[in-house]
Design an enzyme around this catalytic site. Structure first.
Site, PDB file in Angstrom:
ATOM      1  N   HIS A   1       2.213  -2.541  16.702  1.00 30.66           N
ATOM      2  CA  HIS A   1       1.743  -1.531  15.755  1.00 30.66           C
ATOM      3  C   HIS A   1       0.729  -0.605  16.428  1.00 30.66           C
ATOM      4  O   HIS A   1       0.718  -0.461  17.654  1.00 30.66           O
ATOM      5  CB  HIS A   1       1.181  -2.206  14.513  1.00 30.66           C
ATOM      6  CG  HIS A   1       2.232  -2.526  13.486  1.00 30.66           C
ATOM      7  ND1 HIS A   1       2.096  -2.247  12.154  1.00 30.66           N
ATOM      8  CD2 HIS A   1       3.455  -3.084  13.625  1.00 30.66           C
ATOM      9  CE1 HIS A   1       3.179  -2.623  11.507  1.00 30.66           C
ATOM     10  NE2 HIS A   1       4.023  -3.144  12.377  1.00 30.66           N
TER      11      HIS A   1
ATOM     12  N   SER B   1       3.524   6.041   3.042  1.00 35.65           N
ATOM     13  CA  SER B   1       4.943   5.726   3.232  1.00 35.65           C
ATOM     14  C   SER B   1       5.827   6.572   2.325  1.00 35.65           C
ATOM     15  O   SER B   1       6.871   7.078   2.748  1.00 35.65           O
ATOM     16  CB  SER B   1       5.188   4.238   2.964  1.00 35.65           C
ATOM     17  OG  SER B   1       4.463   3.441   3.870  1.00 35.65           O
TER      18      SER B   1
ATOM     19  N   SER C   1      11.172  -2.112  11.031  1.00 40.49           N
ATOM     20  CA  SER C   1      12.124  -1.700   9.997  1.00 40.49           C
ATOM     21  C   SER C   1      12.273  -0.184   9.974  1.00 40.49           C
ATOM     22  O   SER C   1      13.240   0.344   9.410  1.00 40.49           O
ATOM     23  CB  SER C   1      11.656  -2.192   8.628  1.00 40.49           C
ATOM     24  OG  SER C   1      10.467  -1.515   8.222  1.00 40.49           O
TER      25      SER C   1
ATOM     26  N   SER D   1       9.270  -6.253   7.196  1.00 40.19           N
ATOM     27  CA  SER D   1       8.933  -5.159   6.267  1.00 40.19           C
ATOM     28  C   SER D   1      10.127  -4.660   5.458  1.00 40.19           C
ATOM     29  O   SER D   1      10.329  -3.458   5.292  1.00 40.19           O
ATOM     30  CB  SER D   1       8.304  -3.988   7.041  1.00 40.19           C
ATOM     31  OG  SER D   1       7.187  -4.417   7.783  1.00 40.19           O
TER      32      SER D   1
ATOM     33  N   GLU E   1       1.738  -5.154   7.085  1.00 36.88           N
ATOM     34  CA  GLU E   1       0.593  -4.241   7.133  1.00 36.88           C
ATOM     35  C   GLU E   1      -0.618  -4.785   6.370  1.00 36.88           C
ATOM     36  O   GLU E   1      -1.736  -4.310   6.561  1.00 36.88           O
ATOM     37  CB  GLU E   1       0.982  -2.878   6.575  1.00 36.88           C
ATOM     38  CG  GLU E   1       1.345  -2.879   5.099  1.00 36.88           C
ATOM     39  CD  GLU E   1       2.056  -1.594   4.693  1.00 36.88           C
ATOM     40  OE1 GLU E   1       1.625  -0.994   3.699  1.00 36.88           O
ATOM     41  OE2 GLU E   1       3.025  -1.210   5.368  1.00 36.88           O
TER      42      GLU E   1
END
Length: 448
Positions: free
Chosen positions: A361, A31, A187, A215, A334
């Site tokens: 997802h 991320s 998000s 998230s 997650e």
């Protein structure tokens, strides 16, 4: 036709003969790496990313930015810490911004960050940028980004599907301004718009108008990283309106950034300590972070472990017992696959809530977890927004991954204490953790 002839080779999940005792080094955060690549590509001067994650998702991001004209040079480097600490050594990426251009085709794979963060970048390119990806990527929602960019002045062709494949006809600039979106599906819709917003003529005002945002830590990560490169961001947490983010137009600074370890990828290793009653230390765990994985300290402690954060990292110890948990995971969705795997081995039921968005997802994670744990003898039922897990004695069998890295690591957690579990396509972990099989067997070897 046999199972192994239909699917990639089955990986016998290693079985722990006793409590795990190991120290592991987890690669950099996906991320953070992909956000940092976008911000560095849009900066007014070159920057460095040190200890970036090299995985399928991050390499797809780097490849896409290179195709649009950004220079990304990979080196092994050393730099002195600004705080007087030890030198930072290892792989580094030098990012050299340049004029973005088309026509190019971008392969997003099945990476949510690539398929959502780059269309706003492509509006700033001079020429068309075509986005395509894996078959599953066609099923993942992009309407929030597409509709918002059209409102802000972009021209996009998507066949009115609201998903891939699509073409962004970059005009070298985007007007920007206020936009209303429903980001309840991801998000990343919000983060995608915020990351490129400093380069829009009017910046952007993003107003979320749907149900609760999942998230949120990832949006906070985006905001903090924007501010670190000189952007002005007003957000709800700093006195702004609820669910409204404003980014002013500005030049972005090139920075020298060391990427944190990926705390969500640390999850299976901490889980190994919990389910075997052992001890695992994850090196370089940050004292302060916006990563959702930091919630593992609290969640796994509630499930029966204990942890200590030291300058060396986070040490997590299992107690020999695993407790069920009732938790709202909406902000840290997650982590759900790994928590579900641990919950299936607990001494009491668990309810995992707030994660309906996981159906969108890499795969439908709620359906996949239910099916795979139940086929090993478990008792998992889907709820409207999560899972209810009643522990049952589990047996060996094939654990399918659906090309989802977190399904693979969830199966590996179960395999530590349930003999005979075989993971179908463990190679899918290369999405964010390329060396997972070797790291996993190495962890067990350390405790042997």
């Amino acid at each position: 036709m046999t199972e192994s002839s239909v699917h990639p080779a089955l990986w016998p999940a290693p079985h722990a003969s006793g409590p795990v005792d190991a120290t592991v080094t987890v690669p950099g955060s996906k991320s953070v790496t992909n956000r940092a690549l976008v911000l560095a590509a849009l900066a007014a001067e070159p920057g460095w990313l040190r200890r970036p994650l090299r995985s399928r998702d991050t390499l797809l991001m780097a490849q896409a930015l290179r195709a649009m004209g950004v220079g990304i040079e990979e080196t092994v480097s050393s730099s002195s810490s600004a705080t007087g600490g030890p030198d930072v050594t290892g792989e580094a990426w030098r990012v050299i911004p340049a004029g973005l251009h088309g026509p190019v085709t971008v392969d997003v794979g099945n990476a949510g960050t690539v398929m959502r963060f780059l269309p706003p970048v492509a509006t700033l390119a001079d020429g068309p940028v075509h986005f395509d990806g894996d078959p599953r990527s066609y099923e993942r929602p992009l309407h929030g980004v597409i509709d918002a960019l059209r409102t802000l002045g972009a021209r996009i062709e998507d066949g009115e599907r609201g998903s891939l494949p699509l073409t962004v006809h970059g005009a070298g600039a985007l007007e920007g301004g206020p936009v209303r979106i429903d980001a309840s599906a991801s998000s990343q819709f919000v983060s995608a718009l915020l990351l490129s917003a400093p380069r829009f003529n009017q910046g952007v005002e993003v107003r979320h108008v749907g149900s609760s945002l999942p998230s949120m830590p990832h949006i906070r990560m985006t905001v903090e990283m924007l501010r670190a490169v000189g952007a002005q961001v007003d957000e709800p947490e700093t006195g702004g309106e609820p669910d409204v983010w404003r980014v002013s137009p500005s030049a972005l600074l090139g920075r020298d950034l060391t990427i944190e370890p990926d705390l969500s990828n640390a999850q299976p290793f901490l889980a190994a300590a919990l389910v075997t009653g052992g001890r695992v230390t994850v090196r370089d765990w940050p004292e302060r972070t916006t990563q959702p994985g930091d919630a593992l300290r609290e969640l796994f402690t509630a499930m029966g472990g204990s942890c200590e954060l030291t300058p060396q990292g986070l040490t997590f110890k299992g107690s020999g017992r695993i407790h069920g948990i009732d938790a709202d995971l909406g902000e840290v969705g997650e982590l759900t696959p790994g928590i579900a795997a641990v919950a299936a081995l607990a001494d009491s039921p668990s309810t995992l809530r707030g994660v309906a968005h996981l159906r969108l997802h890499e795969t439908d994670r709620l359906a996949a977890l239910t099916k795979e744990i139940n086929e090993l003898g478990g008792d998992v039922t889907e709820t409207a927004d999560g899972l209810h897990i009643r522990p049952r004695p589990l047996r060996g069998g094939v654990f399918h991954t659906y090309d989802d890295h977190r399904m693979a690591t969830a199966g590996a957690i179960i395999g530590l204490v349930v003999p005979g579990v075989e993971i179908e396509n463990v190679g899918t972990t290369a999405k964010t953790l390329p060396d997972f099989p070797d790291m996993w067997t190495g962890m067990l070897g350390a405790g042997a």
